[in-house]
Motif scaffolding. Structure first.
Motif, PDB file in Angstrom:
ATOM      1  N   CYS A 494     -38.912  35.863  62.148  1.00  0.00           N
ATOM      2  CA  CYS A 494     -40.204  36.527  61.968  1.00  0.00           C
ATOM      3  C   CYS A 494     -40.622  37.334  63.197  1.00  0.00           C
ATOM      4  O   CYS A 494     -41.723  37.885  63.219  1.00  0.00           O
ATOM      5  N   MET A 495     -39.812  37.375  64.217  1.00  0.00           N
ATOM      6  CA  MET A 495     -40.211  38.084  65.424  1.00  0.00           C
ATOM      7  C   MET A 495     -40.196  39.590  65.189  1.00  0.00           C
ATOM      8  O   MET A 495     -39.606  40.090  64.221  1.00  0.00           O
ATOM      9  N   ASP A 496     -40.857  40.310  66.063  1.00  0.00           N
ATOM     10  CA  ASP A 496     -40.901  41.767  65.991  1.00  0.00           C
ATOM     11  C   ASP A 496     -39.615  42.317  66.602  1.00  0.00           C
ATOM     12  O   ASP A 496     -39.381  42.192  67.801  1.00  0.00           O
ATOM     13  N   PHE A 497     -38.767  42.929  65.765  1.00  0.00           N
ATOM     14  CA  PHE A 497     -37.479  43.425  66.237  1.00  0.00           C
ATOM     15  C   PHE A 497     -37.541  44.873  66.689  1.00  0.00           C
ATOM     16  O   PHE A 497     -36.501  45.521  66.810  1.00  0.00           O
ATOM     17  N   GLY A 498     -38.732  45.394  66.932  1.00  0.00           N
ATOM     18  CA  GLY A 498     -38.838  46.725  67.503  1.00  0.00           C
ATOM     19  C   GLY A 498     -38.254  46.767  68.905  1.00  0.00           C
ATOM     20  O   GLY A 498     -38.327  45.787  69.672  1.00  0.00           O
ATOM     21  N   ALA A 499     -37.652  47.906  69.274  1.00  0.00           N
ATOM     22  CA  ALA A 499     -36.946  48.003  70.560  1.00  0.00           C
ATOM     23  C   ALA A 499     -37.880  47.741  71.729  1.00  0.00           C
ATOM     24  O   ALA A 499     -37.492  47.116  72.723  1.00  0.00           O
ATOM     25  N   VAL A 500     -39.117  48.197  71.635  1.00  0.00           N
ATOM     26  CA  VAL A 500     -40.058  48.027  72.753  1.00  0.00           C
ATOM     27  C   VAL A 500     -40.414  46.561  72.941  1.00  0.00           C
ATOM     28  O   VAL A 500     -40.401  46.026  74.053  1.00  0.00           O
ATOM     29  N   ARG A 501     -40.732  45.864  71.842  1.00  0.00           N
ATOM     30  CA  ARG A 501     -41.118  44.464  71.954  1.00  0.00           C
ATOM     31  C   ARG A 501     -39.937  43.582  72.335  1.00  0.00           C
ATOM     32  O   ARG A 501     -40.102  42.596  73.066  1.00  0.00           O
TER      33      ARG A 501
END
Length: 577
Positions: A494-501
């Motif tokens: 469920c984590m945010d897999f966006g490159a920035v995060r």
């Protein structure tokens, strides 16, 4: 006849003087006619018995001061006081309103409400140049006795103003929208109320919730014009109830304490004999209410109390709730929502209604992503009948339900797969669609396993099945360093897999993204990860990404590097950025 003219003239003069005296009093009353709404008759209030402890303190102050003067709203009083001279002022209000009393010189003061409650400890504190000001955020209807004692000889100017000193706060005129959300627990007679934080000085805003029980669901409850009016109605209710019970005091002081001095609690029980309740929650933005009556309607009104503006109160939102049955949370199609598995005293229930489309849908797809490395079970129900029961869900999983009809409503319940998973199984991500593909989510293959092809001293080669999605997408390989503990504690789909995060994660090690290979449907994709440290362990995520939307992860892979390298790689390559 002349001898009798003397007494007659005397009687006429006495009548003229009496007429002039009445005329002067009438003129004074006419001069105060705009303030008539702030006058109250003594017949409307019954003093408490002398056995009341608060009444004894008032009588003690009353016995030492004989000099009394009436005080009117917005009418200043100028009076000369000698050193240590005492004076009593009586103010009677007919409307509940914020009250500000201004003093031109320092004096010792005591303020009593309805000859009982000492209100100085409830007054909003003032600092700096405002020390000559006494502020009551809510002055209720009734009689106020102000006792002052001069610290030094001088002229005192005293003025009572029926307004808050910060009522001209600029933000009060701005539009302020706050949503109130509720959840019914009818079996346990509980109502959970949640709201958003105030946008106006959210760091200094506390909250008070006014709860009214209305007669029926069709009757709309009327909101109070101000928080002061709500407090007055609440105190009158408490006093009426206390008169019916044994006790020397009619509840004047205790009613104030229930509103202003009661510590906030996570759950508050409502007296079923009362129709009005006030619950102050402090800085909390949710409250659990217990003891509600089933099949009843309640009017909820939320007020903000500004802690840095001397308890300035302002209305924030209001809503009416019918406490009848539990309403499951509605789910939207194609949206990847983060849902709670368990809640307060029960299992969360979610609802989805099959939309009426052309052509009508014949199936429904669910995508489940368990959070925090947990293992869960899901049950699907239609008209109280179980239509699906899927367990052992510990990675991204698709569920397809055939034979659905437009307009049908399905309920979904999540549970931990066993007791050991109860602590970790708290949340799950869910997406629903009646289409072949999810609009904003890539399609994962049937086999989402990530394979460890080869592990060298400082590198690892992995492989995975390509996505069957025909849309343009890319893959990202994300590597996190693992401490020497359980892998499941760090697996989180469920984590945010966006490159920035991802790059901001404390255990981040490596990320590389590339486009999907052409004509590689359901064939193996490979990637070599370089610059790994011998003896360390790594958690590897592979995500499929559309150009627009959220990425979806494959099943995680754990790689343990050898601690002793007999043969180092001849070609060392730098780490990808």
């Amino acid at each position: 006849m002349r001898r009798q003219s003397g007494p007659v003239v005397g009687q006429v003069l006495a009548l003229v003087l009496l007429f002039l005296q009445d005329f002067v009093q009438l003129s004074a009353e006419i001069a105060h006619t705009p303030l008539a709404s702030n006058r109250i008759s003594q017949d409307s209030y019954v003093p408490p018995p002398s056995s009341c402890p608060q009444r004894l303190a008032y009588e003690k102050m009353l016995g030492s001061i004989e000099d009394v003067e009436d005080l009117y709203v917005d009418v200043p009083i100028h009076i000369a006081l000698e050193q240590r001279q005492k004076k009593r002022f009586v103010l009677q209000l007919n409307n509940s309103t914020p009250l500000t009393i201004l003093f031109s010189m320092p004096v010792a003061r005591q303020l009593f409400y309805n000859q009982t409650a000492n209100l100085l400890r409830l007054a909003a504190p003032a600092k700096g140049p405002t020390m000559g000001r006494l502020v009551l955020p809510c002055a209720l209807r009734g009689q106020y006795d102000l006792f002052v004692q001069a610290r030094q000889a001088g002229a005192l100017k005293l003025e009572a103003q029926a307004r808050h000193p910060h009522q001209s706060w600029p933000l009060l005129n701005h539009t302020h929208r706050i949503a109130i959300r509720t959840q019914n627990r009818v079996r346990k007679r509980q109502l959970i109320v949640k709201w958003e934080r105030s946008k106006f000085d959210y760091h200094a805003m506390h909250y008070c919730l006014v709860v009214q029980r209305v007669n029926s669901a069709t009757t709309s409850g009327q909101d109070f014009d101000s928080f002061c009016e709500a407090v007055y109605a609440y105190t009158r209710q408490q006093q009426a109830h206390s008169r019916g019970t044994a006790g020397p005091c009619p509840g004047a002081s205790s009613s104030w304490d229930l509103v202003w001095s009661r510590a906030p609690k996570r759950a508050r029980h409502l007296n079923p004999q009362h129709r009005l309740h006030i619950v102050c929650t402090g800085a909390r933005t949710q409250q659990q209410l217990r003891g509600l009556q089933p099949n009843s309607s309640y009017r909820l009104q939320l007020f903000g109390v500004h802690q840095r503006l001397q308890n300035l109160t302002l209305g924030l939102a209001s809503v009416q709730v019918h406490f009848n049955r539990t309403h499951p949370t509605e789910l939207r199609q194609h949206a990847l929502a983060l849902l709670k598995i368990g809640g307060l005293h029960g299992v969360q229930v979610y609802s989805y209604k099959v939309p009426a489309t052309t052509p009508p849908p014949s199936f429904m797809r669910y995508l489940l992503l368990p959070c925090a490395g947990s293992e869960i079970r899901v049950k699907l129900l239609r008209q109280h009948r179980q239509v699906a029961n899927v367990g052992n869900i510990y990675s991204p999983t698709y569920i397809k339900l055939e034979g659905v009809q437009p307009g049908e409503r399905y309920l979904m319940r999540f549970q931990p797969s066993n007791e050991d998973e109860a602590l970790r199984a708290q949340k799950v991500r869910l997406a629903i669609s009646t289409d072949r593909l999810f609009r904003d989510l890539p399609e994962l293959p049937d086999n989402i396993t990530v394979f460890n092809v080869r592990t060298r001293c400082t590198s690892a080669t992995i492989a995975w099945h390509g996505s069957p999605d025909e849309r343009a997408l890319s893959y990202c390989v994300i590597v996190f360093s693992l401490p020497q503990r359980s892998v499941a504690e760090f697996t989180n789909y469920c984590m945010d897999f966006g490159a920035v995060r991802v790059t901001q994660h404390k255990s981040f090690k490596y990320i590389r993204c590339r486009e999907k290979l052409p004509s590689n449907v359901d064939k193996l994709e490979t990637e070599t990860i370089l610059s790994l440290t011998p003896g360390d362990s790594y958690l590897i995520y592979v995500t499929a990404n559309l150009s627009i939307g959220k990425p979806l992860p494959y099943q995680t892979l754990t790689v343990h590097m050898g601690s002793q390298c007999l043969e180092l790689d001849s070609q060392e390559q730098s780490e990808y950025e």
